[in-house]
Design an enzyme around this catalytic site. Sequence first.
Site, PDB file in Angstrom:
ATOM      1  N   THR A 127      24.404 -15.883   4.791  1.00 30.79           N
ATOM      2  CA  THR A 127      22.937 -15.742   4.745  1.00 30.79           C
ATOM      3  C   THR A 127      22.435 -14.756   5.791  1.00 30.79           C
ATOM      4  O   THR A 127      21.250 -14.436   5.821  1.00 30.79           O
ATOM      5  CB  THR A 127      22.228 -17.098   4.984  1.00 30.79           C
TER       6      THR A 127
ATOM      7  N   TYR B 285      21.525 -32.050   3.907  1.00 27.25           N
ATOM      8  CA  TYR B 285      21.488 -31.208   5.118  1.00 27.25           C
ATOM      9  C   TYR B 285      21.320 -32.074   6.365  1.00 27.25           C
ATOM     10  O   TYR B 285      22.021 -31.900   7.366  1.00 27.25           O
ATOM     11  CB  TYR B 285      20.341 -30.196   5.019  1.00 27.25           C
TER      12      TYR B 285
ATOM     13  N   SER C  54      19.380 -30.568  14.605  1.00 25.49           N
ATOM     14  CA  SER C  54      18.160 -30.356  13.805  1.00 25.49           C
ATOM     15  C   SER C  54      17.209 -31.545  13.873  1.00 25.49           C
ATOM     16  O   SER C  54      17.634 -32.705  13.937  1.00 25.49           O
ATOM     17  CB  SER C  54      18.570 -30.123  12.354  1.00 25.49           C
TER      18      SER C  54
HETATM   19  N1  NAD Z   1      15.552 -22.033  11.693  1.00 30.18           N
HETATM   20  C1  NAD Z   1      15.225 -23.296  11.925  1.00 30.18           C
HETATM   21  O1  NAD Z   1      14.056 -23.658  11.886  1.00 30.18           O
HETATM   22  C2  NAD Z   1      16.276 -24.327  12.235  1.00 30.18           C
HETATM   23  C3  NAD Z   1      15.861 -25.651  12.463  1.00 30.18           C
HETATM   24  C4  NAD Z   1      16.824 -26.601  12.771  1.00 30.18           C
HETATM   25  C5  NAD Z   1      18.152 -26.230  12.880  1.00 30.18           C
HETATM   26  N2  NAD Z   1      18.524 -24.930  12.625  1.00 30.18           N
HETATM   27  C6  NAD Z   1      19.941 -24.577  12.728  1.00 30.18           C
HETATM   28  O2  NAD Z   1      20.048 -23.405  13.522  1.00 30.18           O
HETATM   29  C7  NAD Z   1      21.176 -22.648  13.101  1.00 30.18           C
HETATM   30  C8  NAD Z   1      20.762 -21.221  12.833  1.00 30.18           C
HETATM   31  O3  NAD Z   1      19.789 -21.209  11.798  1.00 30.18           O
HETATM   32  P1  NAD Z   1      19.024 -19.889  11.346  1.00 30.18           P
HETATM   33  O4  NAD Z   1      17.631 -20.283  11.063  1.00 30.18           O
HETATM   34  O5  NAD Z   1      19.295 -18.792  12.295  1.00 30.18           O
HETATM   35  O6  NAD Z   1      19.736 -19.622   9.943  1.00 30.18           O
HETATM   36  P2  NAD Z   1      20.411 -18.301   9.358  1.00 30.18           P
HETATM   37  O7  NAD Z   1      20.777 -18.617   7.948  1.00 30.18           O
HETATM   38  O8  NAD Z   1      19.547 -17.115   9.599  1.00 30.18           O
HETATM   39  O9  NAD Z   1      21.719 -18.170  10.244  1.00 30.18           O
HETATM   40  C9  NAD Z   1      22.905 -18.878  10.006  1.00 30.18           C
HETATM   41  C10 NAD Z   1      24.055 -17.896  10.104  1.00 30.18           C
HETATM   42  O10 NAD Z   1      25.291 -18.604   9.896  1.00 30.18           O
HETATM   43  C11 NAD Z   1      26.121 -17.789   9.074  1.00 30.18           C
HETATM   44  N3  NAD Z   1      27.082 -18.632   8.365  1.00 30.18           N
HETATM   45  C12 NAD Z   1      26.825 -19.488   7.331  1.00 30.18           C
HETATM   46  N4  NAD Z   1      27.966 -20.045   6.891  1.00 30.18           N
HETATM   47  C13 NAD Z   1      28.973 -19.547   7.684  1.00 30.18           C
HETATM   48  C14 NAD Z   1      30.364 -19.736   7.703  1.00 30.18           C
HETATM   49  N5  NAD Z   1      30.976 -20.536   6.825  1.00 30.18           N
HETATM   50  N6  NAD Z   1      31.089 -19.060   8.628  1.00 30.18           N
HETATM   51  C15 NAD Z   1      30.486 -18.205   9.499  1.00 30.18           C
HETATM   52  N7  NAD Z   1      29.158 -17.987   9.519  1.00 30.18           N
HETATM   53  C16 NAD Z   1      28.404 -18.647   8.616  1.00 30.18           C
HETATM   54  C17 NAD Z   1      25.162 -17.103   8.112  1.00 30.18           C
HETATM   55  O11 NAD Z   1      25.705 -15.946   7.502  1.00 30.18           O
HETATM   56  C18 NAD Z   1      23.986 -16.795   9.022  1.00 30.18           C
HETATM   57  O12 NAD Z   1      24.101 -15.520   9.622  1.00 30.18           O
HETATM   58  C19 NAD Z   1      21.756 -23.391  11.909  1.00 30.18           C
HETATM   59  O13 NAD Z   1      22.792 -24.225  12.369  1.00 30.18           O
HETATM   60  C20 NAD Z   1      20.603 -24.230  11.410  1.00 30.18           C
HETATM   61  O14 NAD Z   1      21.034 -25.374  10.721  1.00 30.18           O
HETATM   62  C21 NAD Z   1      17.610 -23.974  12.313  1.00 30.18           C
END
Ligand code: NAD
Length: 322
Positions: free
Chosen positions: A37, A146, A122
Amino acid sequence: MKFKILITGAAGFIGSNLCEYFVGKGHDVLGLDNLATGHMSNIEPLQEKDNFSFLKGDIRDLDTCHKAVSGRDYVLHQAALGSVPRSIKDPVTSNDVNVGGFLNMLVACKDAGVKKMVYAASSSTYGDSKSMPKVEEVIGKPLSPYAITKYVNELYADVFYKTYGLNTIGLRYFNVFGRKQDPNGAYAAVIPLFTKQLMNKQSPTINGDGTYSRDFTYIDNVIQANEKAMLADHPEAVNTVFNVAYGDRTDLNMLIDLLKQSLSKHDKTILDVDTIYGPLRAGDVPHSLASIDKAKRLLGYQPQFNLKAGLDEAVEWYWSNL
Ligand SMILES: NC(=O)c1ccc[n+]([C@@H]2O[C@H](COP(=O)([O-])OP(=O)(O)OC[C@H]3O[C@@H](n4cnc5c(N)ncnc54)[C@H](O)[C@@H]3O)[C@@H](O)[C@H]2O)c1
């Protein structure tokens, strides 16, 4: 002091912002991502820096995790498949990445003897708990696949401390937003999605009547929390979880008003764009508000950006980058 840091999910929204920050501070940063993503464009400017390198790889592969973690002082683990609706559509893949991949990262961190793994937990872990504000010790039952994966991360991290002595800190992020967050795709988060729609004079669609509220958290507050968690050595601050939020809640109707106000500095006609109201989404909790007392007390976390200040910065970034 300069450290060797691994940041997983490095091409994603939060991971790429963390890379930029820690590279800017002179640390040796390795980014890991499989680009599921994330986008290389998020880390393009970092490629020419001597203290940044990138490994394209998947956390579902244990060898890749071992390779990435080797020789690192700290790991900031962000890689996961985000989004409640995505996990409802395909719970197996979300579980494989978010639980299987997380377990691989714990094993790799333990084997390499890293000082600490700070990981993205989260607010979805609060599930159906009605208590407000959310305090770390009181959670409910998960409302989506999730949410289960993110709660399982916390359980595994706790067991890895008790069983192998691996130090971890979980940061329960609450609706993070800011520069580089992807506005495209079926699973885009509301702030980048609404911003892009309003910029194009398209009506944003709210699921429900717009009274659902969230503790929207600007990316710079999240970066601060990661740095403080990485460096924390007070025994009470390690091997536990913290809410990472601003500590205020705003409903979706108000969010759209604030976005319109911010965007109207560039184009006044955006104030006239209507909002569409649609059905509620499965798995969404009505309200979310964090207590950030624990992070303030034990990490010295002091969020610098409220929603309005964060939105103003984010809108400027989207205006010149979309
Ligand atoms: N954005 C939010 O509001 C939010 C809230 C709570 C928790 N989170 C957590 O924060 C983290 C980052 O979220 P984000 O918003 O930056 O999302 P995002 O999708 O922009 O980033 C996630 C990244 O992980 C990479 N990824 C996915 N599967 C993978 C795999 N199998 N191997 C290697 N890389 C992989 C994706 O390519 C992406 O670059 C995540 O763990 C998400 O669950 C985010």
